[in-house]
Design a protein around this motif. Structure first.
Motif, PDB file in Angstrom:
ATOM      1  N   PHE A 293       0.907  -1.189  -0.048  1.00  0.00           N
ATOM      2  CA  PHE A 293       0.088   0.107  -0.059  1.00  0.00           C
ATOM      3  C   PHE A 293       0.877   1.401   0.050  1.00  0.00           C
ATOM      4  N   ILE A 294       1.705   1.267   0.947  1.00  0.00           N
ATOM      5  CA  ILE A 294       2.745   2.554   0.783  1.00  0.00           C
ATOM      6  C   ILE A 294       3.335   2.839  -0.400  1.00  0.00           C
TER       7      ILE A 294
ATOM      8  N   ALA B   4       1.058   4.274  -2.736  1.00  0.00           N
ATOM      9  CA  ALA B   4       0.663   5.292  -2.236  1.00  0.00           C
ATOM     10  C   ALA B   4       1.686   6.274  -2.596  1.00  0.00           C
ATOM     11  N   VAL B   5       2.984   6.170  -2.604  1.00  0.00           N
ATOM     12  CA  VAL B   5       4.029   6.969  -2.901  1.00  0.00           C
ATOM     13  C   VAL B   5       4.019   7.093  -4.723  1.00  0.00           C
TER      14      VAL B   5
ATOM     15  N   GLY C  24      15.360   5.259   5.271  1.00  0.00           N
ATOM     16  CA  GLY C  24      15.247   6.191   4.239  1.00  0.00           C
ATOM     17  C   GLY C  24      15.880   7.349   4.338  1.00  0.00           C
ATOM     18  N   PHE C  25      16.098   7.726   5.696  1.00  0.00           N
ATOM     19  CA  PHE C  25      16.942   9.007   6.013  1.00  0.00           C
ATOM     20  C   PHE C  25      18.468   8.554   5.739  1.00  0.00           C
TER      21      PHE C  25
ATOM     22  N   VAL D 198      19.211   8.959   1.793  1.00  0.00           N
ATOM     23  CA  VAL D 198      19.583  10.332   1.422  1.00  0.00           C
ATOM     24  C   VAL D 198      20.654  10.806   1.909  1.00  0.00           C
TER      25      VAL D 198
ATOM     26  N   GLY E 175      14.160   7.783  -8.208  1.00  0.00           N
ATOM     27  CA  GLY E 175      14.890   7.801  -6.922  1.00  0.00           C
ATOM     28  C   GLY E 175      13.822   7.882  -5.685  1.00  0.00           C
ATOM     29  N   THR E 176      12.840   8.480  -5.754  1.00  0.00           N
ATOM     30  CA  THR E 176      11.834   8.620  -4.878  1.00  0.00           C
ATOM     31  C   THR E 176      11.191   7.156  -4.699  1.00  0.00           C
TER      32      THR E 176
ATOM     33  N   THR F  98      13.675   4.602  -3.373  1.00  0.00           N
ATOM     34  CA  THR F  98      13.805   4.740  -1.754  1.00  0.00           C
ATOM     35  C   THR F  98      12.720   4.311  -1.130  1.00  0.00           C
ATOM     36  N   ALA F  99      11.251   4.446  -1.488  1.00  0.00           N
ATOM     37  CA  ALA F  99      10.284   3.937  -0.849  1.00  0.00           C
ATOM     38  C   ALA F  99      10.022   2.331  -0.792  1.00  0.00           C
TER      39      ALA F  99
ATOM     40  N   PHE G 268      12.713   1.230   1.624  1.00  0.00           N
ATOM     41  CA  PHE G 268      12.286   1.486   2.833  1.00  0.00           C
ATOM     42  C   PHE G 268      11.168   0.530   3.449  1.00  0.00           C
TER      43      PHE G 268
ATOM     44  N   ASP H  79       1.428   7.659   7.175  1.00  0.00           N
ATOM     45  CA  ASP H  79       2.481   6.501   7.039  1.00  0.00           C
ATOM     46  C   ASP H  79       3.197   6.671   5.699  1.00  0.00           C
ATOM     47  N   VAL H  80       2.415   7.124   4.552  1.00  0.00           N
ATOM     48  CA  VAL H  80       3.048   7.164   3.403  1.00  0.00           C
ATOM     49  C   VAL H  80       4.171   8.406   3.423  1.00  0.00           C
TER      50      VAL H  80
ATOM     51  N   SER I  47       7.328   7.327   5.110  1.00  0.00           N
ATOM     52  CA  SER I  47       8.125   6.401   4.550  1.00  0.00           C
ATOM     53  C   SER I  47       9.100   6.881   3.466  1.00  0.00           C
ATOM     54  N   LEU I  48       8.863   8.259   3.138  1.00  0.00           N
ATOM     55  CA  LEU I  48       9.912   9.202   2.381  1.00  0.00           C
ATOM     56  C   LEU I  48      10.747  10.012   3.252  1.00  0.00           C
ATOM     57  N   PRO I  49      12.099   9.888   3.339  1.00  0.00           N
ATOM     58  CA  PRO I  49      12.838  10.858   4.134  1.00  0.00           C
ATOM     59  C   PRO I  49      12.562  12.208   3.764  1.00  0.00           C
ATOM     60  N   PRO I  50      12.423  13.008   5.001  1.00  0.00           N
ATOM     61  CA  PRO I  50      12.331  14.589   4.651  1.00  0.00           C
ATOM     62  C   PRO I  50      12.843  15.092   3.487  1.00  0.00           C
ATOM     63  N   LEU I  51      14.341  14.959   3.609  1.00  0.00           N
ATOM     64  CA  LEU I  51      15.241  15.650   2.616  1.00  0.00           C
ATOM     65  C   LEU I  51      14.818  15.044   1.150  1.00  0.00           C
ATOM     66  N   LEU I  52      14.572  13.962   1.057  1.00  0.00           N
ATOM     67  CA  LEU I  52      13.934  13.293  -0.231  1.00  0.00           C
ATOM     68  C   LEU I  52      12.898  14.260  -0.885  1.00  0.00           C
TER      69      LEU I  52
ATOM     70  N   VAL J 264      12.012  16.372  -3.869  1.00  0.00           N
ATOM     71  CA  VAL J 264      10.745  16.124  -5.087  1.00  0.00           C
ATOM     72  C   VAL J 264      10.012  17.363  -5.076  1.00  0.00           C
TER      73      VAL J 264
END
Lengths: 320, 303
Positions: free
Chosen positions: A19-20, A23-24, A251-252, A255, A288-289, A292-293, A296, B137-138, B141-146, B150
């Protein structure tokens, strides 16, 4: 080996992960739609645009179709591994990423190893002897560790070592296993120091919480040696939250690995993605995003699995 | 006329004493722990420098001295000059304004959007909670900087997009924290009493649940400012945030990177400024965490 309940738990987590990722992709698509300028402009803005290129983009992303058709067709491409085409670099995005991901992955792995080595033992000691001067010292070091951005420590390290002492290579990724390791060591140490400082904080407060539990008194009353009580009974329990959070940090970490690697002039994903953002080369950044998701989500499922090993109550469905 | 002024003084006095009492209370909480005391002093000096920047700075931040470029620290220029002969100390002093602006944007977005989402999710539970939390949650799952990268890629690289992007990416953690404290507070007797009295949900959330979840909000908000400063500085250093010639610390470090072989000072001082500002917010956050969330002496300190 894996019981039915554990399997059910992991399947549930897998569902949440799918799902995540979905959604990304949707989020990224929506951003493209609501951004000023047409999606074609954004996708093309990395390079010199010809009429032919515009036609290709319109065709490739089905920009003449209604948005939900565009989205579904694009999603199909992404799922089949077609991550789009970078017009700025004149190459498919998947190729660009395939050539470069290894360095970033190595830095992430090495810094995670270094962070664990630095933070877990010190966290155990600081939590066990909390309030002591050693604990204070370690806490202050950790606060300084999280306060110095990696690009700052990177620049200072390059200044201090490479130009003046000339022992550490300040740019490039090195060749051969030994060459690669020496090049990766300093960047990974800096990144690992930052993550390690966060892990240390969690480990320390985790130890403090666990040591106050009643079963610790039971262990001591049973006459177990202090070493065994601290390491086997307290530290394992304190490790569980650190594990969960390190999954959330992946993820952090990716990056910031890109940032470190960019500062040290290595040709990994960092340089690719950062140059792509500078050139507004959207297909590369979006790919790239999504990657990464995916990383993660996968690493969090692995963490969840390990968690069921440390704390079986989670898989059985009790209150952790 | 005299009646009016008498009224004014009557209402003035309790307000003033309330402000004094509030300040004393803040001071007591902050000074309860040496970490937060040091952090508070750093943050307070940042605010002071940002407000009085034009008075404190010895030179105009954009004044160029082309015959005196990349000078090392001296009596005239305590931190040296950059590649166009601008005084680095003055630029760092003006740079505090960007740091404070970032703090304000992040804290505002976090408290307005993040806290409301968390309150609503924690109070209504069920489907509302489920929807809000899955959505967040979505984002998590993405790091703030990335995510910020975007946003600046699709919306364009400029100072507002960078600050807004960083502000947005810190919302989810705040919502989660507020939600979990709202979930436990809504089970308290006083919330049930308020509901029994027939107060509407808005009043219960704002007057009963919110005031009791302030400690975690303050602690998280402070720490998040530290991370946001790192993120904006990193973004600017990479040339994706605040752009030169604006005197933001990240942008200054980015511009100085080219001359790193010639002289280290133009990059050393701005990066140190970033580290000190981040350290200030981190220390304050750490200290407040000890006092507000773990401290045994919390009640004594506040009451």
């Amino acid at each position: 080996m894996v019981s039915g309940r554990t399997l059910g738990y992991l399947l549930k987590r897998l569902g949440a992960g799918v799902f995540i990722v979905w959604a990304v992709t949707f989020l990224v698509f929506v951003l493209l739609q609501i951004a000023p300028g047409s999606p074609a402009d954004i996708l093309l803005s990395g390079g010199v645009v010809t009429e032919e290129m515009r036609r290709t983009v319109v065709e490739q992303y089905n920009l003449n179709e209604p948005w939900y058709v565009q989205y579904l067709l694009w999603l199909r491409d992404v799922v089949t591994g077609d991550l789009g085409y970078s017009f700025a670099q004149q190459r498919p995005v998947a190729t660009l990423i395939a050539d470069r991901w290894a360095i970033t992955a190595q830095i992430v792995t090495l810094s995670m190893v270094l962070a664990t080595l630095m933070s877990i033992p010190t966290g155990i000691v600081a939590g066990y002897k909390h309030g002591s001067s050693l604990d204070r010292l370690l806490t202050v070091v950790a606060i300084v560790g999280v306060s110095v951005p990696v690009f700052v420590s990177g620049v200072l390290a390059i200044l201090a070592f490479s130009f003046h002492i000339n022992v550490i290579p300040s740019s490039g990724a090195g060749s051969g296993v030994i060459g690669r390791l020496t090049h990766l060591f300093v960047p990974s140490l800096l990144l690992g120091g930052m993550i390690g400082a966060l892990m240390f904080r969690m480990m320390r407060s985790g130890m403090r919480d666990v040591l106050e539990k009643d079963y610790m008194e039971t262990c001591v009353a049973m006459g177990l040696p202090t070493r065994k009580v601290v390491v086997k009974h307290a530290a394992i329990n304190a490790l569980a939250p650190v594990l969960t959070v390190s999954g959330l940090w992946i993820g952090f970490l990716i990056v910031y690995a890109m940032v470190v690697e960019y500062v040290f002039g290595m040709g990994g994903l960092g340089r690719l993605i950062i140059h792509a953002v500078q050139a507004q080369d959207a297909p590369v950044v979006l790919a790239g995003t999504i990657i990464t998701a995916v990383v993660f989500v996968i690493s969090n499922i692995v963490v969840d699995f390990l968690y069921t090993k440390i704390d079986p109550r989670v898989a059985i469905g009790g209150q952790p | 006329m005299s009646q009016e002024s008498a009224d004014a003084t009557v209402t003035e006095r309790p307000r003033q004493s309330r402000a004094v009492a509030g300040a004393t209370r803040v001071w007591r909480i902050v000074s309860a722990n040496s970490l937060s005391l040091v952090g508070f002093c750093i943050v307070l000096s940042l605010v002071f420098v940002a407000v009085f920047a034009p008075v404190l700075a010895p030179y105009e931040p954009s004044a160029q001295q082309l015959d005196n470029t990349l000078a090392p620290p001296s009596a005239d220029h305590p931190f040296g000059t950059d590649n166009t002969g601008r005084d680095i100390l003055s630029r760092i002093i003006f740079g505090t304004r960007y740091a404070i602006a970032i703090a304000v944007v992040v804290v505002t977005l976090e408290t307005v959007v993040g806290v409301s989402l968390g309150l609503v999710a924690g109070y209504y539970r069920g489907k509302v909670d489920e929807t809000v939390m899955r959505g967040l949650d979505v984002l998590v799952s993405l790091p703030p900087l990335l995510l910020a990268m975007v946003i600046v890629t699709t919306f364009g690289i400029n100072i507002w997009n960078a600050m807004l992007a960083i502000g947005i990416v810190y919302i989810p953690m705040m919502s989660r924290t507020v939600r979990s404290s709202a979930l436990s507070i809504r089970e308290e007797t006083y919330v049930q009493a308020a509901e029994g009295l027939g107060y509407d949900s808005k009043r219960v959330m704002l007057k009963h649940i919110l005031p009791n979840s302030v400690p975690p909000i303050v602690v998280l908000g402070t720490t998040d400012v530290a991370y946001a400063l790192i993120d904006v500085a990193t973004l600017s250093f990479l040339g994706l945030g605040i752009q030169p010639p604006k005197p933001s610390w990240g942008a200054m470090a980015n511009a100085a990177r080219e001359y790193i072989l010639v002289t280290p000072w133009p990059i050393v001082f701005p990066t140190l400024a970033i580290a000190i500002a981040v350290l200030g917010f981190n220390l304050l956050g750490m200290g407040l965490r000890e006092t507000l969330l773990y401290g045994e002496d919390y009640d004594e300190v506040v009451e």
